[in-house]
Design a protein around this motif. Structure first.
Motif, PDB file in Angstrom:
ATOM      1  N   ALA A 128      -4.232   8.116  20.816  1.00 13.53           N
ATOM      2  CA  ALA A 128      -4.105   9.365  20.062  1.00 13.53           C
ATOM      3  C   ALA A 128      -2.888  10.159  20.518  1.00 13.53           C
ATOM      4  O   ALA A 128      -2.128  10.693  19.696  1.00 13.53           O
ATOM      5  CB  ALA A 128      -5.375  10.200  20.214  1.00 13.53           C
ATOM      6  N   GLU A 129      -2.679  10.253  21.824  1.00 13.76           N
ATOM      7  CA  GLU A 129      -1.537  11.001  22.349  1.00 13.76           C
ATOM      8  C   GLU A 129      -0.217  10.371  21.907  1.00 13.76           C
ATOM      9  O   GLU A 129       0.741  11.081  21.565  1.00 13.76           O
ATOM     10  CB  GLU A 129      -1.619  11.056  23.876  1.00 13.76           C
ATOM     11  N   THR A 130      -0.164   9.039  21.903  1.00 12.39           N
ATOM     12  CA  THR A 130       1.051   8.347  21.474  1.00 12.39           C
ATOM     13  C   THR A 130       1.313   8.582  19.994  1.00 12.39           C
ATOM     14  O   THR A 130       2.447   8.856  19.576  1.00 12.39           O
ATOM     15  CB  THR A 130       0.931   6.838  21.754  1.00 12.39           C
ATOM     16  N   TYR A 131       0.262   8.478  19.189  1.00 15.02           N
ATOM     17  CA  TYR A 131       0.397   8.741  17.754  1.00 15.02           C
ATOM     18  C   TYR A 131       0.825  10.189  17.495  1.00 15.02           C
ATOM     19  O   TYR A 131       1.667  10.460  16.625  1.00 15.02           O
ATOM     20  CB  TYR A 131      -0.930   8.477  17.043  1.00 15.02           C
ATOM     21  N   LEU A 132       0.219  11.118  18.226  1.00 14.11           N
ATOM     22  CA  LEU A 132       0.553  12.533  18.036  1.00 14.11           C
ATOM     23  C   LEU A 132       2.030  12.796  18.323  1.00 14.11           C
ATOM     24  O   LEU A 132       2.700  13.518  17.571  1.00 14.11           O
ATOM     25  CB  LEU A 132      -0.321  13.400  18.944  1.00 14.11           C
ATOM     26  N   ALA A 133       2.525  12.223  19.400  1.00 13.53           N
ATOM     27  CA  ALA A 133       3.937  12.410  19.739  1.00 13.53           C
ATOM     28  C   ALA A 133       4.834  11.837  18.646  1.00 13.53           C
ATOM     29  O   ALA A 133       5.845  12.445  18.265  1.00 13.53           O
ATOM     30  CB  ALA A 133       4.243  11.750  21.085  1.00 13.53           C
ATOM     31  N   ALA A 134       4.452  10.671  18.109  1.00 16.30           N
ATOM     32  CA  ALA A 134       5.252  10.041  17.054  1.00 16.30           C
ATOM     33  C   ALA A 134       5.229  10.873  15.775  1.00 16.30           C
ATOM     34  O   ALA A 134       6.268  11.076  15.122  1.00 16.30           O
ATOM     35  CB  ALA A 134       4.735   8.632  16.781  1.00 16.30           C
ATOM     36  N   MET A 135       4.044  11.381  15.393  1.00 14.68           N
ATOM     37  CA  MET A 135       3.945  12.177  14.172  1.00 14.68           C
ATOM     38  C   MET A 135       4.622  13.538  14.330  1.00 14.68           C
ATOM     39  O   MET A 135       5.144  14.095  13.360  1.00 14.68           O
ATOM     40  CB  MET A 135       2.479  12.353  13.783  1.00 14.68           C
TER      41      MET A 135
END
Length: 750
Positions: free
Chosen positions: A562-569
């Motif tokens: 989730a943290e990785t996706y959040l940073a990407a988005m």
């Protein structure tokens, strides 16, 4: 020279002795391995869990006040860590303890314990549930914290320990278990934790009210005497199945249940009376929401959270798919925390819960109030450009909608009275929709050139809309030139590659990219989006899918994904003017300009008594959202009324060509999509929705009232209301008349 050698020897000995002394002091002062993810040694366990640990200071068996503020009073029973919370505004007392002598010992102890857990024993695949009442050899010591207490728990026989922190914050109660406080040995491993699961529980129909669950738009389970007709509870993992550890075989002939996208739950003791609303603030990525109606194991209605520290899974031992069931070696690393809000009066309802949660998300900068716009409602038009068909010798591209054809379709829609169009182009990329993901940022030449797409984007923008290119940064296919299964795919906890069946004939399986590779693809695409002046991107899967994975031999949790996706988005939202997300989970709301595919119906479990627009009440007036595709509704008339009730904007999935051309592609479930077939029904649906929803375009929902069976009134903060009549007869009230299967927009006193 000899003296020099002796001097060197003496110096060396002194250094060694000094080092030994320092190490000894370090170990003399060393604390037990509490607070890290390592296994405590036998000596450390002996220090923390003495043999006679349960024979210390007696624990009180009566409630005592431990904290108080202007809104609430907190009472504690030390013996089992149960609590009472007094709502000073109403005098109502909420209790976490159920005293029941009629149930079996296991459930009796579970219901009276403030904290329960499941644990794994070494060499055994299945977990065992226990609780503070059953564990007689225990020690619990208490320390005061800011407006609450901290309980230091030691279960001596199990060699398991943790801290429970409970505190008041205005009209809220915060319950917290720090991950650093958990201690465990080599033989017993923590599986899961229940904290105050029976807070607010009721017996049969002794109280009028309901439990609220976030199924679909929201659903209610009545507090009732169900006469034993329900045998299965509601259990749903927040954010859906963890496909990095679970093996899922969906039934391709039935619709899957809705995914929990908002980590919330609640219970109401009489609408307008008293209510309790819970938000899972920490540990939500590995947690289940539970709701047990009367008759499922006990005569009580109860709802709560099960925090998962470890899960069991099948570890293959051969290529023939044989294996053994084991449990995860490492605990999930997140803290566990629930925030309870106590509601009374008119706020003691699911509408009060929705408004409270909306305010919570606004405070977290996840939502922002929209400015009033005097314009027609938007419509979401998803268009399929190209797909891939399986031929005799090789796959071949099937064009369904070219840029030129789409321009003609949009022109015809405008002539039919449809305006304010947001367009998502699927299958725009080289290779078409299926099999190309992660797809190249390169237009499929049989659909249109770069200049064609630029012209299309300009035309849509001039009409007040935006063109969005469909992108999926999570799903991958072996046929993609940007993907290698061995190096780019996520690996499950059992170290196998995360592969999912599609149950389709052209590409029969797909993969999930590892979280880091998703981030890499987003970064690569962003530069090309910017270079090509792309106006918008519609993101599928990445906003709604979460899994744990193995990375370099170590477990990476869903929270890391989730943290990785959040940073990407976050980066994507800065690079592209508009980002749409399909079925976005709550944590993605700050980065989604609009949310697509928001459910308007619950999963219709047998124990659900009513579907309610909780999610829409949270979002309305703060973020635009769209219903699922209107051309796939089984009951178009009822769903049109439900869209009006939930204030959901319409969406359609269209092609210029007949959907018959999709029968040999991975999109063969798109069984009706031809624009020619849908141009008139779509125009009529849009006209009715615009008539109903344009007067409340950017207003927030304030209340929903059931006027009588099948007739509901939704009230907005602008002073307007919409009455929806689902029945087959006209509804009359005073000078208000609502036709059968119709609606009416009225003004109300604010």
């Amino acid at each position: 020279m000899r003296n020099s050698k002796w001097i060197k020897t003496i110096v060396t000995v002194c250094i060694v002795l000094a080092a030994v002394t320092i190490v000894c002091f370090m170990f003399m002062d060393k604390k037990p391995a509490v607070g890290n993810m390592e296994v405590a040694t036998d000596s450390e366990l002996q220090e923390v869990f003495p043999e006679n640990g349960g024979k210390g200071t007696p624990l009180s068996s009566s409630y005592r006040k431990v904290a108080e503020n202007d809104r609430l009073e907190l009472r504690l029973k030390e013996q089992n860590l149960s609590i009472q919370v007094v709502d000073k505004a109403s005098g109502y007392i909420w209790c976490s303890e159920i005293i029941d002598k009629d149930s079996n010992e296991s459930w009796t102890n579970f219901m009276s314990s403030g904290l329960s857990l499941q644990y794994f024993e070494k060499g055994k695949p299945n977990s065992t549930r226990t609780d503070l009442v059953s564990q007689t050899n225990k020690s619990i010591t208490f320390e005061p914290i800011d407006n609450g207490f901290k309980a230091i728990i030691r279960l001596n026989n199990l060699k398991l320990g943790m801290e429970l922190q409970v505190g008041l914050e205005q009209d809220q109660l915060v319950v917290h278990i720090p991950q650093q406080s958990i201690i465990e040995g080599d033989q017993i491993k923590l599986g899961s934790v229940y904290v105050y699961p029976f807070l607010g529980a009721t017996k049969a129909d002794e109280k009028d009210g309901y439990m609220f669950i976030p199924d679909g738009p929201g659903a209610l389970i009545r507090l009732a005497d169900n006469k034993g007709k329900f045998k299965i509870p509601y259990e749903a993992k927040i954010y859906g199945v963890n496909e990095g550890i679970e093996t899922v075989s969906p039934d391709v002939f039935t619709n899957p249940p809705n995914t929990v996208q908002y980590p919330v739950f609640g219970i109401v003791h009489r609408e307008g009376g008293n209510g309790l609303f819970g938000i899972v603030e920490k540990g939500q990525y590995n947690a289940k929401l539970l709701a047990y109606p009367n008759g499922v194991n006990t005569p009580y209605n109860w709802t709560g959270v099960q925090f998962l520290s470890r899960e069991s899974y099948l570890q293959p031992t051969s290529r023939s798919l044989g294996g053994i069931v084991v449990f995860e070696k490492m605990r999930h690393p997140e803290d566990m925390q629930i925030r309870y809000t106590f509601l009374n009066g008119k706020n003691a309802s699911y509408t009060g819960m929705a408004k409270m949660y909306r305010s919570y998300l606004v405070d977290k900068d996840a939502l922002k109030k929209q400015e009033d716009r005097d314009e027609a409602i938007p419509i979401q038009v998803d268009v399929l450009g190209a797909e891939t068909e399986k031929g005799m010798l090789s796959k071949r591209l099937i064009p369904l909608t070219t840029v030129g054809q789409l321009e003609e379709m949009l022109k015809d829609m405008r002539h039919s009275g449809i305006g304010n169009m947001n367009v998502v182009f699927k299958g725009w990329n080289e290779g078409g929709l299926s099999g190309s993901s992660p797809s190249p940022v390169k237009y499929e030449k049989e659909i249109g050139s770069s200049s064609d797409f630029q012209r299309l984007a300009t035309e849509i923008s001039e009409q007040g809309g935006k063109l969005h290119l469909y992108s999926d940064f999570t799903v991958a296919y072996e046929s993609s030139k940007r993907f290698s299964a061995q190096s780019d795919a996520a690996k499950k906890i059992d170290k196998s590659i995360l592969t999912l069946p599609t149950y389709k004939q052209v590409y029969d399986k797909m993969y999930y990219l590892s979280a880091d590779n998703t981030s890499r693809i987003v970064q690569q695409n962003m530069k090309k989006y910017t270079d090509q002046n792309i106006s918008g991107v519609a993101v599928d899967s990445t906003g709604s899918v979460l899994f744990s994975e193995m990375v370099n031999g170590n477990t990476s949790s869903r929270s890391h994904t989730a943290e990785t996706y959040l940073a990407a988005m976050n980066e994507l939202s800065k690079a592209v003017p508009s980002v749409l997300m399909y079925g976005a989970n709550d944590y993605m709301l700050p980065y989604a300009n609009q949310v697509l595919d928001v459910p308007i119906d619950s999963s219709q479990y047998i124990y659900i008594s009513e579907t309610v627009p909780f999610v829409q009440m949270v979002l309305k007036g703060y973020k635009d959202y769209y219903a699922p595709y209107g051309n796939f509704f089984a009951n178009p008339q009822t769903n049109l009324l439900r869209m009006i009730e939930t204030a959901s904007f319409p969406s359609y999935y269209l092609t210029h060509e007949s959907s018959y051309k999709l029968k040999n592609t991975n999109s063969n479930d798109v069984y009706t999509s031809s624009y020619e077939d849908w141009r008139e029904p779509m125009a009529e649906t849009y006209r009715m929705l615009n008539e109903a929803l344009q007067p409340v375009r950017d207003a927030a929902m304030e209340d929903r009232v059931v006027l009588e069976d099948g007739v509901v009134q939704v009230i907005y903060d602008s002073g307007m209301a919409v009455i929806v009549n689902y029945t087959s007869r006209d509804y009359h009230r005073g000078n208000i008349s609502v036709p059968a299967k119709g609606f009416q927009v009225i003004e109300v006193n604010r």
